[in-house]
Scaffold this motif. Structure first.
Motif, PDB file in Angstrom:
ATOM      1  N   GLU A  14       0.840  -1.202   0.000  1.00  0.00           N
ATOM      2  CA  GLU A  14       0.000   0.000   0.000  1.00  0.00           C
ATOM      3  C   GLU A  14       0.881   1.262   0.000  1.00  0.00           C
ATOM      4  N   LEU A  15       1.921   1.259   0.816  1.00  0.00           N
ATOM      5  CA  LEU A  15       2.831   2.401   0.870  1.00  0.00           C
ATOM      6  C   LEU A  15       3.540   2.603  -0.461  1.00  0.00           C
ATOM      7  N   GLU A  16       4.010   1.514  -1.070  1.00  0.00           N
ATOM      8  CA  GLU A  16       4.685   1.597  -2.369  1.00  0.00           C
ATOM      9  C   GLU A  16       3.769   2.220  -3.413  1.00  0.00           C
ATOM     10  N   ARG A  17       2.511   1.863  -3.361  1.00  0.00           N
ATOM     11  CA  ARG A  17       1.533   2.327  -4.341  1.00  0.00           C
ATOM     12  C   ARG A  17       1.123   3.781  -4.098  1.00  0.00           C
ATOM     13  N   GLU A  18       0.956   4.173  -2.824  1.00  0.00           N
ATOM     14  CA  GLU A  18       0.359   5.467  -2.506  1.00  0.00           C
ATOM     15  C   GLU A  18       1.348   6.583  -2.174  1.00  0.00           C
ATOM     16  N   MET A  19       2.563   6.248  -1.772  1.00  0.00           N
ATOM     17  CA  MET A  19       3.489   7.283  -1.320  1.00  0.00           C
ATOM     18  C   MET A  19       3.975   8.140  -2.489  1.00  0.00           C
ATOM     19  N   LEU A  20       3.952   9.430  -2.265  1.00  0.00           N
ATOM     20  CA  LEU A  20       4.422  10.377  -3.266  1.00  0.00           C
ATOM     21  C   LEU A  20       5.916  10.223  -3.512  1.00  0.00           C
ATOM     22  N   GLU A  21       6.372  10.746  -4.637  1.00  0.00           N
ATOM     23  CA  GLU A  21       7.800  10.678  -4.976  1.00  0.00           C
ATOM     24  C   GLU A  21       8.637  11.370  -3.904  1.00  0.00           C
ATOM     25  N   VAL A  22       8.141  12.510  -3.423  1.00  0.00           N
ATOM     26  CA  VAL A  22       8.794  13.201  -2.302  1.00  0.00           C
ATOM     27  C   VAL A  22       7.822  13.076  -1.125  1.00  0.00           C
ATOM     28  N   PRO A  23       8.052  12.101  -0.246  1.00  0.00           N
ATOM     29  CA  PRO A  23       7.086  11.787   0.825  1.00  0.00           C
ATOM     30  C   PRO A  23       7.128  12.764   1.991  1.00  0.00           C
ATOM     31  N   GLU A  24       5.993  12.821   2.690  1.00  0.00           N
ATOM     32  CA  GLU A  24       5.904  13.540   3.970  1.00  0.00           C
ATOM     33  C   GLU A  24       6.440  14.967   3.886  1.00  0.00           C
ATOM     34  N   ARG A  25       6.205  15.638   2.792  1.00  0.00           N
ATOM     35  CA  ARG A  25       6.708  17.002   2.628  1.00  0.00           C
ATOM     36  C   ARG A  25       5.579  17.969   2.945  1.00  0.00           C
ATOM     37  N   TRP A  26       5.492  18.356   4.194  1.00  0.00           N
ATOM     38  CA  TRP A  26       4.494  19.303   4.633  1.00  0.00           C
ATOM     39  C   TRP A  26       5.001  20.012   5.877  1.00  0.00           C
ATOM     40  N   PRO A  27       4.464  21.200   6.158  1.00  0.00           N
ATOM     41  CA  PRO A  27       4.942  21.964   7.315  1.00  0.00           C
ATOM     42  C   PRO A  27       4.883  21.155   8.604  1.00  0.00           C
ATOM     43  N   GLY A  28       5.979  21.176   9.338  1.00  0.00           N
ATOM     44  CA  GLY A  28       6.063  20.483  10.611  1.00  0.00           C
ATOM     45  C   GLY A  28       6.698  19.112  10.532  1.00  0.00           C
ATOM     46  N   SER A  29       7.005  18.637   9.338  1.00  0.00           N
ATOM     47  CA  SER A  29       7.615  17.315   9.166  1.00  0.00           C
ATOM     48  C   SER A  29       9.095  17.479   8.845  1.00  0.00           C
ATOM     49  N   PHE A  30       9.941  16.979   9.739  1.00  0.00           N
ATOM     50  CA  PHE A  30      11.389  17.017   9.548  1.00  0.00           C
ATOM     51  C   PHE A  30      11.915  15.606   9.329  1.00  0.00           C
ATOM     52  N   VAL A  31      12.767  15.439   8.333  1.00  0.00           N
ATOM     53  CA  VAL A  31      13.532  14.212   8.195  1.00  0.00           C
ATOM     54  C   VAL A  31      14.693  14.319   9.176  1.00  0.00           C
ATOM     55  N   VAL A  32      14.981  13.239   9.879  1.00  0.00           N
ATOM     56  CA  VAL A  32      16.184  13.177  10.714  1.00  0.00           C
ATOM     57  C   VAL A  32      17.219  12.432   9.892  1.00  0.00           C
ATOM     58  N   ASP A  33      18.276  13.138   9.547  1.00  0.00           N
ATOM     59  CA  ASP A  33      19.294  12.656   8.621  1.00  0.00           C
ATOM     60  C   ASP A  33      20.592  12.400   9.382  1.00  0.00           C
ATOM     61  N   LEU A  34      21.145  11.216   9.202  1.00  0.00           N
ATOM     62  CA  LEU A  34      22.442  10.857   9.771  1.00  0.00           C
ATOM     63  C   LEU A  34      23.341  10.453   8.604  1.00  0.00           C
ATOM     64  N   GLY A  35      24.367  11.223   8.368  1.00  0.00           N
ATOM     65  CA  GLY A  35      25.313  10.894   7.304  1.00  0.00           C
ATOM     66  C   GLY A  35      24.695  10.839   5.917  1.00  0.00           C
ATOM     67  N   GLY A  36      23.668  11.637   5.675  1.00  0.00           N
ATOM     68  CA  GLY A  36      23.041  11.680   4.357  1.00  0.00           C
ATOM     69  C   GLY A  36      21.879  10.726   4.168  1.00  0.00           C
ATOM     70  N   ALA A  37      21.491   9.998   5.217  1.00  0.00           N
ATOM     71  CA  ALA A  37      20.380   9.041   5.097  1.00  0.00           C
ATOM     72  C   ALA A  37      19.344   9.268   6.198  1.00  0.00           C
ATOM     73  N   LEU A  38      18.090   9.083   5.827  1.00  0.00           N
ATOM     74  CA  LEU A  38      16.985   9.200   6.777  1.00  0.00           C
ATOM     75  C   LEU A  38      17.067   8.087   7.817  1.00  0.00           C
ATOM     76  N   ILE A  39      17.026   8.474   9.095  1.00  0.00           N
ATOM     77  CA  ILE A  39      16.931   7.477  10.172  1.00  0.00           C
ATOM     78  C   ILE A  39      15.646   7.657  10.968  1.00  0.00           C
ATOM     79  N   GLY A  40      14.927   8.779  10.720  1.00  0.00           N
ATOM     80  CA  GLY A  40      13.707   9.024  11.461  1.00  0.00           C
ATOM     81  C   GLY A  40      12.987  10.259  10.969  1.00  0.00           C
ATOM     82  N   GLN A  41      11.905  10.565  11.679  1.00  0.00           N
ATOM     83  CA  GLN A  41      11.064  11.710  11.350  1.00  0.00           C
ATOM     84  C   GLN A  41      10.621  12.375  12.643  1.00  0.00           C
TER      85      GLN A  41
END
Length: 179
Positions: A53-80
């Motif tokens: 379901e996630l593969e089918r529905e998730m946008l190319e740039v996911p979770e991009r809205w005010p208040g949503s931060f990607v937590v990046d470690l060394g260039g890779a997402l580890i959390g939100q």
């Protein structure tokens, strides 16, 4: 940024000693699917979403809205990290306040990343909306989340029962947590 009034979104990336909090990018899609489909991550959040379901529905740039931060470690997402205003909430003590949420991949657990990232997000929030309280809700059975809330300076407002489990509602007020 409608949820936070005149605050410009996205902010410049927020840098900590080890992490970067930033807006999501297309390269984060696979990690977001992993995060949202993880049974471990969603143990206390009602269960994971099906990967297909996630593969089918998730946008190319996911979770991009005010208040949503990607937590990046060394260039890779580890959390939100999520900061969302709760115009309606199960508890009146939280209505209209900004709610802090966080999700981290299991491989990032136990290193203090959640504490570091949440503290940075709260510092940013205090800088753009000084004095505004933030709430956090977690299941009391989620020992790690309860520990994190205490470490960040959240104080208990109330406990209540929802989703067949005891829930904990805490509030962070910059004035009282600065000591």
């Amino acid at each position: 940024m409608t949820e936070f009034g005149p605050v410009a979104w996205p902010p410049a990336p927020i840098r900590t000693e080890r992490l970067v909090l930033r807006e999501s990018q297309a390269r984060d899609r696979a990690a977001f699917i992993e995060l949202l489909a993880s049974p471990e991550v969603h143990t206390y959040l009602g269960g994971p979403r099906p990967r297909e379901e996630l593969e089918r529905e998730m946008l190319e740039v996911p979770e991009r809205w005010p208040g949503s931060f990607v937590v990046d470690l060394g260039g890779a997402l580890i959390g939100q990290i999520l900061l969302r205003r709760a115009p309606e909430h199960r508890r009146s003590a939280a209505e209209g306040k900004v709610d802090l949420g966080y999700l981290f991949l299991p491989r990032a657990w136990g290193f203090g990343y959640a504490s570091e990232a949440c503290a940075a997000a709260l510092d940013w929030f205090e800088g753009v909306l000084p004095g505004e309280p933030v709430v956090l809700t977690t299941q009391t059975a989620n020992v790690g989340s309860m520990r994190l809330a205490a470490k960040l300076g959240f104080t208990e407002v109330e406990r209540f029962r929802a989703w067949d489990a005891e829930q904990w509602l805490g509030q962070w007020s910059p004035v009282t947590s600065s000591g």
